[in-house]
Write an enzyme that holds these catalytic residues in place. Structure first.
Site, PDB file in Angstrom:
ATOM      1  N   CYS A   1       0.827  -1.206   0.000  1.00 53.35           N
ATOM      2  CA  CYS A   1       0.000   0.000   0.000  1.00 53.35           C
ATOM      3  C   CYS A   1       0.864   1.261   0.000  1.00 53.35           C
ATOM      4  CB  CYS A   1      -0.950   0.015   1.188  1.00 53.35           C
ATOM      5  SG  CYS A   1      -0.136  -0.063   2.797  1.00 53.35           S
TER       6      CYS A   1
ATOM      7  N   HIS B   1      -1.090   1.474   7.469  1.00 58.15           N
ATOM      8  CA  HIS B   1      -1.653   1.362   6.124  1.00 58.15           C
ATOM      9  C   HIS B   1      -1.593   2.738   5.482  1.00 58.15           C
ATOM     10  CE1 HIS B   1      -4.077  -0.156   2.861  1.00 58.15           C
ATOM     11  NE2 HIS B   1      -5.049   0.706   3.097  1.00 58.15           N
TER      12      HIS B   1
END
Length: 403
Positions: free
Chosen positions: A36, A307
């Site tokens: 990510c 994330h």
């Protein structure tokens, strides 16, 4: 991994002048397991229009069809630009080539988005420079000045440097003899310290604040030939066209160099950023205007377990935003941008942990914009005058018919 953070957002009511954006025509990127950080930076760079155009132009002009990271990036951008029904894209070639070029970027652990951005821009710049050198070697193979040409190419700027490179000046002034030492340093992204409940403007002012070197940190003055107290500051001499502003949200805990803690401080970022130029700048004392184009957001408490998502301005001339969470693409109401400022002292421990990490600002040419707006206003005025004239003409015709 964090999934489905945002639900489904729909664009607010739009005036007739604003083109409608369609989230179904924007492609997300599939996560290959802890990629990510890569996906978020790639989406931010894709929505940086001058960078995207140069990458796609490279694809058209390059004779290569594979084998380099920049080619894989160009191929990926070409897929993202396809106006097809939304379908997540697998950045397979790019991720494999990235690991080949730098095995530190594996899929085992989460990596830092700023480190990846810095590596990517430097790698592309080095690749373009190498290609320029090879081209000149062929062109000047029979020339007596071949060495001179090649030496010049080593320092030639590429379009990556043209877009992202700025120059900061490290200024040190001896407090005894008042002599000044200046040393320039180039950067492709600018890292700034952050404080609780502050703003981007404040961070930039703190970046250029004067520090006094004293005690064991005294400055060795070559004029005095001894260590002296001195004033030290960093000034921006040359501002880039694209300012990649990295907020230093991670620091090592006291006494533990193996563990970093996240600073989720609230840092307000504006969609327009006006920066006063320093006395060392080439901008003649004028201010520089930037507009926010993309934001890479870190979610979570730790650098290796969090994330990344990306907020982008979907249209260069209108304030409409999208959020990319790997393969997920949704509308983002403009009012929701402030939820990514970070946490206040009172909300620490109970608020959300999604905070801006890298801000991409594009420099505005105010003179060109003023000329463009002037032409548009003139055209609008001509159209109004023409409509009024036609209206009067039709009215006279109607009166003549009734007579």
């Amino acid at each position: 991994m964090i999934r489905g953070l945002w639900g489904k957002f729909f664009p607010p009511d739009q005036d007739p002048e604003t083109p409608k954006i369609d989230a179904t025509h924007h492609h997300g990127l599939i996560n290959f397991g802890n990629t990510c950080y890569c996906n978020s930076v790639l989406q931010a760079l894709y929505f940086c229009e001058p960078f995207r155009e140069r990458v796609l132009e490279y694809r058209k002009q390059s004779k290569k069809t594979d084998g380099s990271l920049i080619w894989c990036l160009a191929d990926l951008f070409n897929q993202l630009s396809a106006k097809k029904k939304r379908q997540p894209i697998k950045p397979t070639k790019f991720v494999h080539m990235l690991k080949k070029e730098n095995d530190a970027f594996d899929n085992v652990l989460q990596h830092d988005a700023q480190e990846f951005l810095n590596f990517l821009l430097n790698h592309i710049g080095d690749t373009l420079r190498d290609e320029i050198v090879r081209t000149h070697k062929v062109s000047h193979a029979q020339s007596d000045n071949a060495h001179q040409h090649n030496s010049h190419c080593d320092y030639q700027e590429t379009w990556v440097h043209e877009l992202f490179e700025g120059v900061m000046t490290n200024v040190t002034r001896c407090l005894r003899c008042e002599s000044v030492n200046q040393k320039d340093e180039r950067f492709l992204d600018l890292s700034v310290d952050i404080e609780p409940n502050t703003s981007i403007n404040h961070c930039l002012k703190s970046f250029s604040a004067t520090e006094t070197l004293k005690g064991e940190h005294k400055y060795y003055c070559e004029v005095c030939c001894s260590k002296q107290e001195a004033h030290k500051s960093l000034e921006i001499r040359s501002f880039p066209k694209v300012l990649a502003l990295h907020l230093k949200r991670f620091r090592f805990e006291d006494g533990a160099r193996s563990h970093m803690t996240k600073l989720s401080y609230r840092v307000v970022f504006s969609r327009q950023l006006r920066i006063p130029s320093s006395k060392y700048s080439k901008d003649d004392g004028s201010t520089i205007l930037y507009e926010l184009n993309a934001v890479v957001v870190h979610c979570g408490k730790e650098i290796n377990r969090g994330h990344y998502i990306t907020l982008v301005r979907a249209h260069p001339n209108h304030d409409q935003w999208l959020v990319f969470d790997d393969e997920e693409v949704d509308f983002l109401p403009q009012a929701e941008l402030e939820t990514f400022f970070g946490l206040t002292d009172s909300s620490a421990g109970r608020g959300n942990l999604e905070s801006a990490y890298i801000l991409f600002y594009e420099r505005v040419n105010e003179e060109e914009r003023a000329k463009k707006e002037s032409k548009q206003n003139a055209g609008s005025g001509d159209s109004s005058a023409k409509s009024a004239k036609e209206g009067k003409k039709n009215k006279k015709q109607q009166q003549h018919s009734s007579d």
